[in-house]
Design a protein around this motif. Structure first.
Motif: not given
Length: 255
Positions: A128-136, A141-143
């Motif tokens: 995914t995008s780096f930004e969305d990755c860090l938001l996720n 955090p569990e998923d």
């Protein structure tokens, strides 16, 4: 003591005669001491544009390639990654070339290694995008940890397959964990989400008696003690954002 024996002793913190040139432990290219073998799994097109094995598109840049921005993500909801991310079947790749290449290396005098690009965290940033990755990472955090765990499972299968084909002396794991200023996430969150699955990768490599070279760019000084505790044998990092002399003084007898 041959150059190879000397280098292996150096990496294993055994008595050695001279400091070896190990600059090729994480880079492709010729070396009198190190032979890097290509593996058939295309984690990224290195010097061209195209798709990797997860369906992520890469664009050629000067001397290398990077994930193409603004492409459709592999998953668009971290809670649904299990339905959207498909892992490659490593048995379907052509392994004969690796087997044949390993047969022709002078094992008495050469260190044989493989480089495994896009470690567990790096791969999540590609899906995914780096930004969305860090938001996720922060919001779910569990998923996110489960996704990293599934990526680690795939990497471990790959580690064992590579060993069956080539018995390398070392595996270099690429997984960047920081910017030029700090780690991408708090060290505590890294320990919760990334560390346990990286530990499993380390254990898989050490189960074969092979050496672990962790490549990780960025200002990751707070994580070096963890790497040592986990069993990393060597670290390929950046000296322009980490205090190498201080780190060598603290950890040089173990890393």
């Amino acid at each position: 003591m041959t150059d190879k024996e000397n280098a292996l002793n150096y990496l294993k913190h055994l008595p050695y005669e001279r400091e070896p040139d190990l600059t090729q432990l994480s880079m492709m290219g010729p070396s009198e001491l190190v032979t890097i073998l290509d593996i058939p799994v295309r984690e990224r097109p290195m010097t061209s544009s195209g798709y990797d094995i997860f369906g992520v598109h890469w664009s050629k840049t000067e001397g290398t390639s990077h994930r193409t921005p603004d492409q459709k993500p592999v998953y668009d909801d971290i809670t649904e990654w299990r339905e959207q991310v498909r892992f490659p079947d490593i048995e379907k790749f052509e392994w004969e070339d690796l087997i044949e290449a390993a047969r022709h290396v002078d094992r008495e005098n050469k260190l044989i290694g493989v480089v495994m690009y896009n470690g567990p965290f790096e791969r999540t940033t590609m899906l995914t995008s780096f930004e969305d990755c860090l938001l996720n990472l922060i919001m779910e955090p569990e998923d996110f940890a489960d996704l990293i765990g599934a990526i680690a499972d795939y990497k471990i299968r790959l580690i064992h397959k590579i060993w069956d084909c080539a018995q390398p002396d070392f595996y270099t794991i690429h997984d960047d964990w920081g910017t030029q200023m700090s780690t991408f996430m708090s060290p505590d969150l890294w320990r919760e989400v990334v560390k346990p699955h990286t530990q499993r990768i380390y254990d898989a490599i050490h189960s074969h008696g092979a050496i672990i070279v962790q490549h990780s760019c960025g200002a990751i000084t707070p994580l070096i003690g963890d790497m040592v505790e986990m069993g990393a044998d060597a670290w390929d990092g950046q000296d322009n954002c980490n205090d190498f002399p201080a780190l060598k003084q603290q950890f040089g007898d173990r890393l």
